[in-house]
Design an enzyme around this catalytic site. Structure first.
Site, PDB file in Angstrom:
ATOM      1  N   ASP A 188       0.824  -1.217   0.000  1.00 31.39           N
ATOM      2  CA  ASP A 188       0.000   0.000   0.000  1.00 31.39           C
ATOM      3  C   ASP A 188       0.858   1.268   0.000  1.00 31.39           C
ATOM      4  O   ASP A 188       0.695   2.154   0.859  1.00 31.39           O
ATOM      5  CB  ASP A 188      -0.932   0.022   1.217  1.00 31.39           C
ATOM      6  CG  ASP A 188      -1.813  -1.207   1.312  1.00 31.39           C
ATOM      7  OD1 ASP A 188      -2.213  -1.720   0.256  1.00 31.39           O
ATOM      8  OD2 ASP A 188      -2.080  -1.657   2.441  1.00 31.39           O
ATOM      9  N   GLU A 217     -10.932   0.410  -4.441  1.00 27.35           N
ATOM     10  CA  GLU A 217     -10.151   0.940  -3.322  1.00 27.35           C
ATOM     11  C   GLU A 217      -8.977   1.758  -3.877  1.00 27.35           C
ATOM     12  O   GLU A 217      -8.885   2.023  -5.069  1.00 27.35           O
ATOM     13  CB  GLU A 217      -9.624  -0.200  -2.441  1.00 27.35           C
ATOM     14  CG  GLU A 217      -8.701  -1.155  -3.160  1.00 27.35           C
ATOM     15  CD  GLU A 217      -8.207  -2.289  -2.272  1.00 27.35           C
ATOM     16  OE1 GLU A 217      -8.359  -2.189  -1.041  1.00 27.35           O
ATOM     17  OE2 GLU A 217      -7.676  -3.271  -2.811  1.00 27.35           O
TER      18      GLU A 217
END
Length: 605
Positions: free
Chosen positions: A37, A212
């Site tokens: 991430d 996302e």
């Protein structure tokens, strides 16, 4: 138990405690810790990437801390360690530290820079988003409001309230982008000038196949909203979990879909994707994660152990983005590495079988009690015999004849070979580390051969003598155990309450005589909010014949919104799991001897 079975069991268990193995390419950016991430940003003329921190072979995505790395040449990266942690992440390896006591998790981070301060936006799972602030990326971070900044009120809420991305426009206005799980679930919320409070209402904008990983950047007056698509490709938008993007004339839209920035990476096992885009010294770069390090390290559970990469990004003349081509070695090194300044041992281009002290302490390796150096910085640790670190593009044109390093050690068993070009390359000198009784000392050394010019690679190869030791094996909260054969989950993906966070089933263990491996339902007990990411249900650990399932709690009830469904209907959200069996005593076994030395910095003279 037979000799073959014992040998196989030892091999499985060592996977959990030994540090990450050799990866020959320059990607990922660091190879001694698992990262995901990535949120990249520029601060004081360096690229920093703050990342989620994965563990080797972890189940699911219960994330508790952030790892920070940085570079100023795009090939040699400094590991700054775990700079922010909450919940269970505030464990012994962080000296009981928690940076936001109200939060239990920290999922994918976002940042924004204003007036020389770093604002870190962190999601507490999928339930809320908090803010922390620091004077520099390395921290320390403080929680200025002591509670969530964004919650599930009607003004701010999204189906999945996570994956925030901060953005400060040229006119000083600032925004946070977040959300997930559907085209209507993307949110844009303007921040006040203090960066720790928000406007009363969020902007809702429609994003095709939005899943996302919201992100915003600006190029030549245009605004680029990028994100991860879902796992339901269409003829108009093929591909699963690609990084798509939209363009607009305003930071709040409207935006028009333009295409794909980067496909789901080739070594990503078809799973979740996350990226950020930055400009540095006139060039544009994309940071993204995949699973290549877990694959190269031959982890049993590769899905949940990710690694961050960096590649260059280019634009077309009309401002659209050319699809990024993944590379094996990453961007070209921007400048030579200067070894005649103080250089951190945790600055490297690649490594083999080492850890930082903080990561080693997390795995409870017996030699370590300290996780930081004398200046509260990350230090190198857990060296094994023939482990190494590598530095790229090293400039020895000033012809040093020796140098100084700072270290501590509790025995005389470690030495460092300095080699040119390869781990078995030309030996330039050897540094013997003497016992300092754990105190930090400086040690001068001499080179045995003259050096000059620029080396493609400089290697520090660690030699550690001693007999293999026995040690309890530890993998954060996921202790490796041997248990009885298990029953399979019943009913695949059922309907019911949304599970909170559902992990991936573990891989197969070694059964005792007559035992059969059973299926392990991935997942936690039912209840809670929004599942995070769903993977493939794995195999249960084998045991004595006729035993019950190893899985601990029952599998969670199927969610209304499964994040990422596993193959074959096993694991996440899958009905009732097999009944838990008795957890056997974890055996101890030999492991490679590890150095007691901790290494801070070196400087050639």
């Amino acid at each position: 138990m037979s000799h073959k079975t014992l040998k196989a069991l030892f091999t499985v268990l060592c996977t959990f405690v030994c540090s990450i193995g050799v990866v020959k390419a320059d990607q990922p950016v660091i190879s001694h810790v698992y990262t995901a991430d990535p949120n990249a940003f520029v601060f004081n003329d360096r690229i920093y990437i703050i990342c989620s921190h994965d563990l080797p072979n972890q189940r699911g995505y219960d994330l508790y801390d952030y790892e920070l790395v940085s570079t100023d040449d795009l090939q040699n990266w400094t590991d700054h360690g775990f700079v922010f942690s909450v919940g269970r992440g505030a464990g012994p390896y962080n000296q009981g530290k928690t940076d936001a006591p109200w939060a239990g998790h920290c999922y994918a981070p976002g940042t924004a820079i204003r007036d020389g301060k770093v604002y870190l936006y962190f999601p507490d799972g999928g339930s809320s988003i908090g803010v922390a602030v620091a004077d520099k990326p390395e921290g320390p971070y403080t929680d200025p409001i002591g509670k969530a900044l964004i919650n599930h009120s009607s003004n701010y809420g999204s189906s999945w309230l996570f994956d925030p991305a901060g953005f400060v426009d040229d006119d000083g206005r600032a925004f946070v982008y977040y959300g997930g799980n559907g085209p209507t679930q993307a949110r844009i919320l303007e921040l006040n000038k203090d960066m720790i409070s928000v406007f009363p209402t969020a902007v809702h904008h429609t994003v095709p196949r939005f899943f996302e990983a919201s992100y915003m950047h600006k190029y030549k007056g245009k605004y680029y909203f990028s994100y991860s698509t879902n796992f339901n490709p269409t003829p108009e938008m093929p591909g699963s979990a690609t990084i798509g993007y939209m363009m607009g004339d305003s930071p709040t839209g409207p935006f028009e879909y333009k295409g794909v920035v980067i496909d789901n990476p080739k070594q990503n096992l078809g799973n979740n994707n996350h990226a950020s885009i930055i400009e540095y010294k006139g060039h544009w770069y994309i940071a993204y994660h995949d699973r290549k390090l877990a694959i190269a390290s031959n982890l049993q559970n590769k899905t949940n152990s990710r690694s961050v990469n960096l590649d260059e990004l280019f634009y077309n003349d009309d401002g659209t983005i050319k699809k990024v081509v993944e590379t094996e070695h990453g961007p070209k090194q921007l400048k030579n590495f200067d070894p005649m300044r103080k250089c951190r041992f945790v600055t490297m281009n690649k490594s083999g079988k080492i850890l930082t002290a903080a990561e080693a302490n997390l795995q409870q390796l017996p030699a370590l009690k300290s996780t930081m150096g004398p200046n509260k910085e990350t230090v190198l640790a857990s060296m094994q015999n023939n482990s190494w670190i590598r530095v790229s593009g090293v400039d020895f044109s000033r012809k040093p004849t020796g140098g100084t390093l700072k270290y501590s050690a509790k025995d005389d068993n470690t030495s460092i070979e300095i080699r040119k070009g390869a781990a078995d390359g030309d030996l330039l000198g050897t540094v013997k580390l003497v016992n300092t009784n754990g105190e930090w000392k400086e040690l001068n050394f001499k080179l045995d051969k003259p050096v000059d010019g620029v080396f493609d690679y400089l290697y520090f190869v660690f030699k550690v003598k001693g007999e293999p030791a026995t040690a309890a094996l530890f993998d954060n909260s996921n202790v490796v155990t041997v248990a009885a054969a298990g029953g399979a989950p019943q009913g695949g993906f059922g309907q019911g309450q949304r599970p909170q966070r559902q992990g991936q089933g573990g891989q197969g263990g070694i059964p005792a005589a007559g035992g059969q491996p059973g299926n392990l339902p991935g997942g936690a007990a039912a209840g809670g909010q929004r599942p995070r990411r769903q993977g493939q249900g794995g195999q249960g650990f084998g045991g004595a014949q006729g035993g019950q399932g190893f899985g601990g709690a029952q599998g969670g009830q199927g969610g209304q919104r499964p994040r990422r469904q596993g193959q074959g209907g096993q694991g996440f959200g899958g009905g009732q799991g097999g009944r838990p069996g008795q957890q056997a005593q974890q055996p101890e076994g030999p492991k490679p001897v590890e150095s007691t030395a901790l290494l801070d910095w070196y400087q050639f003279i």
